[in-house]
Scaffold this active site. Structure first.
Site, short mmCIF file in Angstrom:
data_model
loop_
_atom_site.label_atom_id
_atom_site.label_comp_id
_atom_site.label_asym_id
_atom_site.label_seq_id
_atom_site.Cartn_x
_atom_site.Cartn_y
_atom_site.Cartn_z
N THR A 1 0.68 -1.31 0.01
CA THR A 1 0.33 -0.04 0.05
C THR A 1 0.94 1.31 0.07
O THR A 1 0.29 2.71 -0.02
CB THR A 1 -1.24 -0.06 1.63
OG1 THR A 1 0.36 0.51 2.71
CG2 THR A 1 -1.85 -1.45 1.54
N LYS A 2 2.59 1.19 0.20
CA LYS A 2 3.41 2.30 0.13
C LYS A 2 3.11 3.30 -0.92
O LYS A 2 2.98 2.44 -2.35
CB LYS A 2 4.02 2.16 0.51
CG LYS A 2 4.21 1.54 2.09
CD LYS A 2 3.33 2.13 3.02
CE LYS A 2 3.46 1.83 4.44
NZ LYS A 2 3.30 1.11 4.69
N ASN A 3 4.02 4.03 -0.78
CA ASN A 3 3.76 5.08 -1.96
C ASN A 3 5.04 4.33 -2.73
O ASN A 3 4.32 4.28 -4.48
CB ASN A 3 4.75 6.49 -1.60
CG ASN A 3 3.29 7.37 -1.11
OD1 ASN A 3 2.32 6.81 -0.72
ND2 ASN A 3 3.39 8.62 -0.36
#
Length: 392
Positions: free
Chosen positions: A189-191
């Protein structure tokens, strides 16, 4: 404004940004036959260190691993105390327990959700050995103030940057010349995402060397290539380590995402502008403030409701959003209300009143680089429709 119309399909809270470049990079790594830690991992370490402006990067399998190893390298253990925030994911405090130390919580600033340096100062005792500030949601903690506290008391500074790959502090990425260590997450879910993954960056050569050894069972640092022609089957176990290393299939994803990071951030900011324009001057909604010293990475879009202005609770607000086919989350349920911490330390919600109030009123809206401006507009309209329906 016309009547709100509920969309037919579910809008997920978060979706990874996957292009053909990621698919090709993974396919190439698979076809290469080198699936474990190898040349791609080492290339990612080099490029990520250059990107954030640190001297050294060690790629690992999670930010949890990086946070744990940071404390191990500082020789923190039983009898020691480490100050952190209760507004974070469990790994931040769990890793303190994993080394045998005691997590000591300091309350937050309500405008930002960041740990309050004044509260850190209040928590320092003769047993305090380190501070772990969290760059919450992509905002940078006040590193000058926290660094000054650490310097004055001789404390190790381990930054939790799980949300903060592109976060800048006074114009520079937070990994630029860290006092001690900065730990990043590359979770799905991270950038910058590679499914599971993380990294520790530092300017301290001895920390980097020890983390590199500890992350691979404690094996001597040159042993990653022991099956290659130029490698050696001989290795040493320098100290009992962990199985924490990143491997090349992960690194192939991470390298591709790093190359695309500026474009992905640009598109997230287009969605942010939609939210900011929609929620400006709505008294029922409290928008997270960005300090002047900070460039927000916008890993999360944090919105709080003003419960005294609505006839429904935050939890009911979430259910209303879900009924409108909008996926949302909460960041975070305060750690000091979790059963394991209540049992161990006897915490009550009122022990950290700002964190508790923030946690009980916060909603994280969809925020990712594939979120279109139109979809962000739909989310904003859904939020405002609920406000209109339930305002006092």
């Amino acid at each position: 404004m016309g009547e709100f119309k509920i969309r037919d399909s579910w809008m997920p809270f978060c979706v990874p940004d996957i292009s053909e470049a990621e698919a090709e990079a993974v396919g190439s790594a698979v076809r290469s036959g080198w699936w474990a830690k190898g040349p791609r991992t080492m290339e990612f370490e080099k490029r990520f260190a250059e990107y954030v402006g640190a001297k050294y990067c060690v790629a690992v399998n999670s930010a949890t691993a990086a946070l744990h190893l940071a404390l191990v390298t500082a020789d923190i253990g039983p009898g020691d105390e480490v100050i952190t925030t209760p507004l974070t994911f469990a790994s931040t405090a769990n890793t303190i327990l994993h080394v045998g130390a005691t997590p000591v919580f300091a309350d937050i600033d309500m405008d930002t959700g960041l740990i309050d340096p004044k509260e850190i100062e209040k928590k320092i005792t003769a047993k305090t050995r380190a501070v772990v500030p969290v760059h919450y949601s992509g905002l940078a903690a006040d590193l000058d103030a926290i660094g000054a506290i650490c310097d004055a008391h001789g404390l190790f500074l381990s930054e939790d940057a799980a949300h903060a790959v592109e976060t800048r502090y006074k114009g520079k990425l937070i990994g630029h010349h860290p006092r001690n260590t900065v730990s990043y997450s590359f979770y799905a879910t991270k950038n910058l995402a590679c499914g599971e993954g993380g990294a520790l960056v530092t300017d301290d050569e001895e920390i980097a060397k020890r983390v590199r050894v500890l992350s691979c069972h404690g094996m001597s640092a040159s042993s990653w290539n022991r099956y290659g022609k130029e490698g050696s089957w001989r290795y040493d176990i320098e100290e009992p380590g962990y199985k924490y290393n990143m491997f090349d299939i992960q690194a192939a994803l991470a390298l591709t995402q790093l190359a695309r990071i500026e474009d992905m951030q640009r598109r997230r900011f287009e969605a942010v502008r939609v939210y900011e324009e929609a929620f400006a001057d709505v008294p029922e909604l409290i928008v997270q403030k960005t300090p002047d010293y900070c460039h927000h990475s916008r890993h999360l879009y944090v919105l709080r409701i003003a419960p005294e202005r609505l006839t429904i609770s935050r939890d009911q607000f979430i259910e209303e959003l879900k009924a409108r086919n909008v996926g949302v989350s909460v960041h975070f349920i305060s750690l000091h209300t979790m059963s394991t911490y209540v049992k161990r330390f006897g915490y009550r919600p009122e022990d950290f009143p700002k964190t508790y109030a923030f946690s009980e009123s916060e909603i994280s809206l969809p925020m990712y680089s594939t979120l279109s401006v139109a979809d962000a507009g739909y989310v904003a309209d859904a939020v405002l429709d609920i406000v209109r329906k339930y305002r006092k």
